[in-house]
Design a protein around this motif. Structure first.
Motif, PDB file in Angstrom:
ATOM      1  N   ILE A  51       0.342  12.817   8.356  1.00 53.83           N
ATOM      2  CA  ILE A  51      -0.401  14.075   8.414  1.00 53.83           C
ATOM      3  C   ILE A  51       0.053  15.009   7.301  1.00 53.83           C
ATOM      4  CG2 ILE A  51      -0.833  16.146   9.797  1.00 53.83           C
ATOM      5  CD1 ILE A  51      -0.591  14.385  12.285  1.00 53.83           C
ATOM      6  N   ALA A  52       1.368  15.070   7.056  1.00 53.59           N
ATOM      7  CA  ALA A  52       1.895  15.962   6.018  1.00 53.59           C
ATOM      8  C   ALA A  52       1.413  15.566   4.629  1.00 53.59           C
ATOM      9  CB  ALA A  52       3.425  15.967   6.068  1.00 53.59           C
ATOM     10  N   LEU A  53       1.340  14.253   4.363  1.00 52.58           N
ATOM     11  CA  LEU A  53       0.982  13.780   3.036  1.00 52.58           C
ATOM     12  C   LEU A  53      -0.508  13.501   2.873  1.00 52.58           C
ATOM     13  CD1 LEU A  53       3.959  11.295   2.524  1.00 52.58           C
ATOM     14  CD2 LEU A  53       3.703  13.566   1.520  1.00 52.58           C
ATOM     15  N   GLY A  54      -1.179  13.140   3.953  1.00 48.87           N
ATOM     16  CA  GLY A  54      -2.596  12.789   3.857  1.00 48.87           C
ATOM     17  C   GLY A  54      -3.526  13.724   4.600  1.00 48.87           C
ATOM     18  N   GLY A  55      -2.973  14.692   5.325  1.00 51.57           N
ATOM     19  CA  GLY A  55      -3.811  15.615   6.081  1.00 51.57           C
ATOM     20  C   GLY A  55      -4.141  15.075   7.465  1.00 51.57           C
ATOM     21  N   PRO A  56      -4.741  15.910   8.324  1.00 50.26           N
ATOM     22  CA  PRO A  56      -5.082  15.482   9.694  1.00 50.26           C
ATOM     23  C   PRO A  56      -5.981  14.248   9.737  1.00 50.26           C
ATOM     24  CG  PRO A  56      -5.261  17.858   9.497  1.00 50.26           C
ATOM     25  CD  PRO A  56      -5.055  17.339   8.107  1.00 50.26           C
ATOM     26  N   GLY A  57      -6.805  14.067   8.700  1.00 53.38           N
ATOM     27  CA  GLY A  57      -7.708  12.913   8.683  1.00 53.38           C
ATOM     28  C   GLY A  57      -6.997  11.580   8.652  1.00 53.38           C
ATOM     29  N   ALA A  58      -5.723  11.571   8.255  1.00 51.97           N
ATOM     30  CA  ALA A  58      -4.959  10.319   8.239  1.00 51.97           C
ATOM     31  C   ALA A  58      -4.871   9.712   9.630  1.00 51.97           C
ATOM     32  CB  ALA A  58      -3.562  10.567   7.675  1.00 51.97           C
ATOM     33  N   ILE A  59      -4.910  10.565  10.665  1.00 55.56           N
ATOM     34  CA  ILE A  59      -4.859  10.066  12.041  1.00 55.56           C
ATOM     35  C   ILE A  59      -6.076   9.195  12.346  1.00 55.56           C
ATOM     36  CG2 ILE A  59      -4.849  10.740  14.483  1.00 55.56           C
ATOM     37  CD1 ILE A  59      -2.258  11.214  12.957  1.00 55.56           C
ATOM     38  N   PHE A  60      -7.240   9.597  11.856  1.00 60.17           N
ATOM     39  CA  PHE A  60      -8.457   8.812  12.076  1.00 60.17           C
ATOM     40  C   PHE A  60      -8.310   7.416  11.475  1.00 60.17           C
ATOM     41  CE2 PHE A  60     -12.489   7.267  10.307  1.00 60.17           C
ATOM     42  CZ  PHE A  60     -13.269   7.206  11.445  1.00 60.17           C
ATOM     43  N   TRP A  61      -7.820   7.348  10.234  1.00 62.37           N
ATOM     44  CA  TRP A  61      -7.704   6.054   9.565  1.00 62.37           C
ATOM     45  C   TRP A  61      -6.598   5.208  10.174  1.00 62.37           C
ATOM     46  CZ3 TRP A  61     -11.671   4.522   7.045  1.00 62.37           C
ATOM     47  CH2 TRP A  61     -12.522   5.465   6.463  1.00 62.37           C
ATOM     48  N   CYS A  62      -5.559   5.851  10.661  1.00 63.04           N
ATOM     49  CA  CYS A  62      -4.507   5.142  11.394  1.00 63.04           C
ATOM     50  C   CYS A  62      -5.085   4.528  12.667  1.00 63.04           C
ATOM     51  CB  CYS A  62      -3.374   6.109  11.721  1.00 63.04           C
ATOM     52  SG  CYS A  62      -1.990   5.386  12.637  1.00 63.04           S
ATOM     53  N   LEU A  81      -5.845   9.666  -0.684  1.00 69.03           N
ATOM     54  CA  LEU A  81      -4.527   9.893  -0.108  1.00 69.03           C
ATOM     55  C   LEU A  81      -4.597   9.856   1.416  1.00 69.03           C
ATOM     56  CD1 LEU A  81      -2.912  12.739  -2.277  1.00 69.03           C
ATOM     57  CD2 LEU A  81      -2.131  10.380  -2.048  1.00 69.03           C
ATOM     58  N   THR A  82      -5.648  10.466   1.961  1.00 73.10           N
ATOM     59  CA  THR A  82      -5.825  10.473   3.412  1.00 73.10           C
ATOM     60  C   THR A  82      -5.948   9.055   3.951  1.00 73.10           C
ATOM     61  OG1 THR A  82      -6.946  12.610   3.313  1.00 73.10           O
ATOM     62  CG2 THR A  82      -7.303  11.293   5.284  1.00 73.10           C
ATOM     63  N   ILE A  83      -6.784   8.258   3.289  1.00 68.14           N
ATOM     64  CA  ILE A  83      -6.982   6.871   3.721  1.00 68.14           C
ATOM     65  C   ILE A  83      -5.701   6.074   3.528  1.00 68.14           C
ATOM     66  CG2 ILE A  83      -8.282   4.750   3.299  1.00 68.14           C
ATOM     67  CD1 ILE A  83     -10.631   6.508   2.418  1.00 68.14           C
ATOM     68  N   ILE A 124      -3.802   4.387   6.731  1.00 64.39           N
ATOM     69  CA  ILE A 124      -3.761   2.933   6.889  1.00 64.39           C
ATOM     70  C   ILE A 124      -2.332   2.409   6.726  1.00 64.39           C
ATOM     71  CG2 ILE A 124      -4.531   0.745   5.904  1.00 64.39           C
ATOM     72  CD1 ILE A 124      -7.198   2.006   5.314  1.00 64.39           C
ATOM     73  N   ALA A 125      -1.589   2.952   5.745  1.00 63.42           N
ATOM     74  CA  ALA A 125      -0.223   2.487   5.517  1.00 63.42           C
ATOM     75  C   ALA A 125       0.658   2.748   6.728  1.00 63.42           C
ATOM     76  CB  ALA A 125       0.367   3.159   4.275  1.00 63.42           C
ATOM     77  N   ARG A 126       0.540   3.930   7.310  1.00 64.36           N
ATOM     78  CA  ARG A 126       1.349   4.234   8.488  1.00 64.36           C
ATOM     79  C   ARG A 126       0.843   3.473   9.710  1.00 64.36           C
ATOM     80  NH1 ARG A 126       4.169   5.093   5.118  1.00 64.36           N
ATOM     81  NH2 ARG A 126       5.073   7.058   4.411  1.00 64.36           N
ATOM     82  N   GLY A 127      -0.473   3.249   9.784  1.00 67.39           N
ATOM     83  CA  GLY A 127      -1.005   2.432  10.870  1.00 67.39           C
ATOM     84  C   GLY A 127      -0.472   1.024  10.797  1.00 67.39           C
TER      85      GLY A 127
END
Length: 435
Positions: free
Chosen positions: A87-98, A261-263, A267-270
């Motif tokens: 979330i810090a590096l990719g924004g809240p949208g990173a949660i969706f891709w995770c 970055l968000t994607i 995905i990387a953290r997922g």
């Protein structure tokens, strides 16, 4: 060190900004379609995971023990610190891709574990052994690639499974309890070592007793926080979806770059949390006493569901709702501090989160030790296992004092290297996979 870290960052930015994202998501989609959406059978898979069964071979694990051991290796820093940094590096949208990675990754996890049980073999002690290295050796008749993957697994055991977790333990205990990294690292090494030396049965027994309890406890804490933050729940979901598809431009970059970055971080953290596509979960699945590849694959698939679809989503929602309700609490804090800030609004929340993080990290250290052990046995036979266990326990201490940024960059690079031979084996052996 600075030059080396910069080089790793450049490599990771290239790999995770296009090639691996397309490869992983393409693989997840392919097996989802090929197997006629195995995700729809998640309820049956959960039922199978808790159904008692006779265990004919006491040298191997029950299907529930394999699930608990898999979750031990995956639940932990990825669900808390990993989500926070995403979330810090990719924004809240990173949660969706995770989350999407978890949903689609269940099909890949099913495929990995099905093939692993199908092509596994017994060692000299009658214990089942499997994983991508055996797919290459027994399924594709290429032991060289199998050895390469096994070598990557050993490196990952020391990196992804060991240093990441021990570093998180020391970061947490230092901030929350004032414990020095040296003392925290020593205690973690001793505690994990007592379990690791007992082998797979000892590891399985500990995981069955501890992992379900920890998962339920942490989930309950997240649900309680979401109840307290309920007025921000709908806005948080809207923000996550909006940021996932059209995030704002980052400073000095364009919208497209920010979206990537968000994607990337989602995905990387997922991938780091559920390991679908890496192939490590299939090593544990092969240790099952079950003779049915389909049953074991469905049970192992639920690990991705619980890990990413449920727990990462809950962690992410807790963080984002807190960001909406208390924006000042996240101003100027570290990448890993978002979760800590969110739990601070729960009475005793910071202590609760710290204890959960430490406990999850310890179970991950224990679970990953087995994955590395299987890889060492594949490369050097049983004679190398004792030295590996000693080195692993020592590495727990060493990892406790490494910089967090260095640890995470190593994690992303190691994950990337493991994806390629594993996905290649899955695609080459796809005709054997039955839904």
């Amino acid at each position: 060190m600075t030059t080396f870290l910069s080089g790793m960052k450049s490599i990771n930015e290239f790999l995770w900004s296009g090639p691996l994202l397309f490869l992983l998501m393409g693989t997840h989609l392919y097996f989802t379609i090929k197997l006629h959406v195995p995700q729809k059978k998640i309820l049956e898979a959960i039922r199978l995971s808790v159904t008692p069964e006779s265990q004919e071979n006491t040298g191997n694990l029950s299907v529930f023990a394999t699930l608990a051991t898999t979750l031990a290796a995956t639940l932990g820093t990825g669900n808390i610190i990993g989500v926070s940094t995403a979330i810090a590096l990719g924004g809240p949208g990173a949660i969706f891709w995770c989350w999407i990675t978890g949903i689609l990754g269940m099909a890949t996890a099913y495929s990995e574990c099905f093939l692993s049980v199908l092509f596994r073999k017994k060692n000299a002690d009658g214990q089942n052994r499997g994983g991508p290295m055996y797919l290459w050796e027994n399924g594709l008749r290429n032991k060289s690639v199998g050895k390469f993957y096994a070598l990557l697994t050993v490196v990952a055991a020391f990196g992804v499974g060991c240093t990441t977790q021990s570093n998180s333990i020391t970061q947490t205990t230092s901030a929350s309890f004032g414990l020095s990294p040296q003392i925290a690292g020593f205690l973690a090494a001793v505690l994990c070592g007592c379990v690791i030396v007992g082998g797979i049965k000892s590891i399985g027994n500990v995981c069955v007793k501890i992992v379900p309890f920890l998962a339920v406890l942490f989930t309950a804490g997240c649900i309680l926080l979401l109840f307290l933050n309920r007025e921000a729940l709908l806005p948080a979901l809207c923000l996550i979806l909006k940021s996932a598809l059209s995030p704002r431009a980052a400073a000095g970059g364009g919208v497209g770059a920010c979206l990537m970055l968000t994607i990337r971080y989602g995905i990387a953290r997922g991938l780091f949390t559920n390991e679908a596509g890496i192939g490590t979960a299939s090593i544990t699945a092969a240790a099952s006493a079950s003779q049915n590849p389909r049953k074991q694959a469905y049970v192992s698939m639920t690990a991705v569901f619980w890990d990413t679809v449920v727990m990462c989503l809950l962690s992410g929602l807790v963080i984002v709702t807190n960001m909406i309700l208390h924006p000042d609490s996240v101003s100027g804090i570290s990448e890993a501090g978002l979760a800590d800030a969110a739990f601070s609004y729960l009475p005793g929340g910071n202590t609760f989160l710290s204890l959960c993080l430490v406990a999850f990290a310890i179970t991950t250290l224990i679970g990953w030790s087995y994955l590395g052990e299987c890889a060492v046995e594949y490369l050097a036979g049983s004679r190398g296992i004792f030295l590996y266990k000693v080195a692993y326990i020592v590495m727990i201490y060493i990892g406790a004092v490494l910089p967090l940024t260095f640890v995470w960059e190593c994690t992303d690079l190691i994950n990337a290297c493991m994806v390629l031979p594993n996905v290649a084996a899955l695609l080459l052996l796809r005709k054997y996979i039955k839904g």
